[in-house]
Write a protein that holds these residues in place. Structure first.
Motif, PDB file in Angstrom:
ATOM      1  N   VAL A 230       0.846  -1.207   0.000  1.00  0.00           N
ATOM      2  CA  VAL A 230       0.000   0.000   0.000  1.00  0.00           C
ATOM      3  C   VAL A 230       0.877   1.251   0.000  1.00  0.00           C
ATOM      4  O   VAL A 230       0.645   2.201  -0.760  1.00  0.00           O
ATOM      5  CB  VAL A 230      -0.944  -0.007   1.229  1.00  0.00           C
ATOM      6  N   GLU A 231       1.928   1.239   0.851  1.00  0.00           N
ATOM      7  CA  GLU A 231       2.793   2.427   0.931  1.00  0.00           C
ATOM      8  C   GLU A 231       3.525   2.659  -0.389  1.00  0.00           C
ATOM      9  O   GLU A 231       3.655   3.795  -0.847  1.00  0.00           O
ATOM     10  CB  GLU A 231       3.798   2.262   2.079  1.00  0.00           C
ATOM     11  N   CYS A 233       2.558   1.643  -3.379  1.00  0.00           N
ATOM     12  CA  CYS A 233       1.569   2.069  -4.379  1.00  0.00           C
ATOM     13  C   CYS A 233       1.231   3.543  -4.179  1.00  0.00           C
ATOM     14  O   CYS A 233       1.172   4.318  -5.141  1.00  0.00           O
ATOM     15  CB  CYS A 233       0.320   1.188  -4.267  1.00  0.00           C
ATOM     16  N   ALA A 234       1.028   3.932  -2.909  1.00  0.00           N
ATOM     17  CA  ALA A 234       0.654   5.323  -2.621  1.00  0.00           C
ATOM     18  C   ALA A 234       1.744   6.283  -3.094  1.00  0.00           C
ATOM     19  O   ALA A 234       1.455   7.369  -3.614  1.00  0.00           O
ATOM     20  CB  ALA A 234       0.401   5.489  -1.122  1.00  0.00           C
ATOM     21  N   GLN A 235       2.995   5.894  -2.925  1.00  0.00           N
ATOM     22  CA  GLN A 235       4.097   6.786  -3.339  1.00  0.00           C
ATOM     23  C   GLN A 235       4.064   7.052  -4.845  1.00  0.00           C
ATOM     24  O   GLN A 235       4.471   8.118  -5.299  1.00  0.00           O
ATOM     25  CB  GLN A 235       5.445   6.170  -2.954  1.00  0.00           C
ATOM     26  N   PHE A 237       1.610   7.726  -6.499  1.00  0.00           N
ATOM     27  CA  PHE A 237       0.644   8.799  -6.760  1.00  0.00           C
ATOM     28  C   PHE A 237       1.229  10.197  -6.560  1.00  0.00           C
ATOM     29  O   PHE A 237       0.529  11.192  -6.721  1.00  0.00           O
ATOM     30  CB  PHE A 237      -0.619   8.600  -5.902  1.00  0.00           C
ATOM     31  N   SER A 238       2.510  10.266  -6.211  1.00  0.00           N
ATOM     32  CA  SER A 238       3.154  11.584  -6.139  1.00  0.00           C
ATOM     33  C   SER A 238       3.994  11.838  -7.391  1.00  0.00           C
ATOM     34  O   SER A 238       4.745  12.805  -7.452  1.00  0.00           O
ATOM     35  CB  SER A 238       4.034  11.663  -4.887  1.00  0.00           C
ATOM     36  N   GLN A 242       2.328   8.818 -12.922  1.00  0.00           N
ATOM     37  CA  GLN A 242       0.996   8.295 -12.537  1.00  0.00           C
ATOM     38  C   GLN A 242      -0.105   9.160 -13.144  1.00  0.00           C
ATOM     39  O   GLN A 242      -1.083   8.642 -13.713  1.00  0.00           O
ATOM     40  CB  GLN A 242       0.868   8.255 -10.999  1.00  0.00           C
TER      41      GLN A 242
END
Ligand code: CAA
Length: 260
Positions: A230-231, A233-235, A237-238, A242
């Protein structure tokens, strides 16, 4: 660093390390391992390099193992240094944030199979031969074979190969999941280059996060591993990539990734 035992080239963002000690079937001595470590460092620090291929010179061998001439008279403490150099180098390949493809063109025995195991993807020539023959020398694998081989092909098959020292051909290696794809000998390098260029064109940060999540999630409890995913994947999005990837999808066009 001047290389004596490897060739190092870069073309269209893809670096190639070619093990080049044909008289010894590209056996890895400590000097060759140090050169490999240096080349991996160059690939890591050069932003223009997006992917790496490892292969062997000539048609006979990828790497026929650690150099038995160098090893034969070493004492246990010296072997610790020799094997640790290999472990550090192979771990740096495994964890480098860019994709690494082994293009196995011939014998990949002992340390040769182990080098390929540290790569993300293994392509093999129909002439490739894999094996962990260390037991026949009175030793066991020392560059990760007892660990990575079992993770990739399973405990039973890894034990079969390591305890018997038997060699397997490319087709068998493909059947048990040791190699990803098998090619006619003359197609191996072109196909590895084509695939490397494809990966080199992917969003680099997402490639880095995918490798990180797979490499470091493996040894965690599933809940923690999923949290790591999750972490990672979330990164993603910065990144600009993406935004571009999703925008291009919705606009029904090819994305133009910039690596940012
Ligand atoms: N180290 C040093 N030299 C090697 C070598 C190795 N691992 N493998 C091959 N060579 C040398 C041979 O000694 C020979 O040199 P000379 O011409 O000076 O005699 C030359 O390469 C050609 O080899 P062969 O004459 O043996 O060629 P072949 O066609 O008859 O056999 C082979 C090919 C089956 C690959 C055979 O060479 C072989 O079995 N090699 C050793 C494989 C091996 O045991 N690898 C594991 C090493 S231990 C290890 O890797 C530990 C670890 O986990 C890190």
């Amino acid at each position: 660093m001047d290389y004596k035992n490897i060739l190092f080239t870069v073309d269209e963002g893809v670096a190639t390390v070619t093990f080049n000690r044909p008289k010894a079937l590209n056996a890895m001595n400590s000097e060759t391992m140090s050169e490999l470590a240096d080349a991996v460092g160059v690939c890591n620090s050069d932003d223009a390099i997006k992917a790496l291929i490892l292969t062997g010179s000539g048609e006979r061998a990828f790497v026929a193992g650690a150099d038995i001439v160098e090893m034969q008279n070493l004492r246990p403490q010296q072997i610790v240094s020799f094997m640790e150099l290999g472990h550090q180098t192979l771990r740096s390949i495994e964890t480098m944030p860019k994709p690494v493809i082994a293009a196995v063109n011939g014998y990949a025995l002992g340390g040769g199979t182990e080098i390929s195991l540290a790569c993300d993807i293994r392509f093999a020539s129909e002439k490739a031969i894999f094996g962990q023959p260390e037991i026949l020398l009175g030793i066991i694998p020392g560059w990760g074979g007892t660990q990575r081989l079992a993770r990739i092909i399973g405990f039973g098959r890894a034990k079969e190969m390591i305890l018997s020292g038997e060699q397997i051909n490319a087709q068998r290696a493909y059947e048990i999941g040791l190699v990803n794809r098998v090619f006619a000998p003359e197609q191996l390098i072109p196909e590895a280059q084509k695939f490397a260029r494809k990966l080199a064109g992917m969003p680099g940060f997402a490639i880095k996060m995918a490798k990180h999540s797979i490499n470091f999630g493996y040894d965690l409890a599933l809940d923690n591993a999923c949290r790591l995913e999750v972490e990672c994947c979330a990164q993603c999005f910065s990144t600009d990539d993406q935004k571009e990837g999703m925008k291009a999808f919705l606009e029904k066009r090819k994305p133009a990734f910039t690596g940012r």
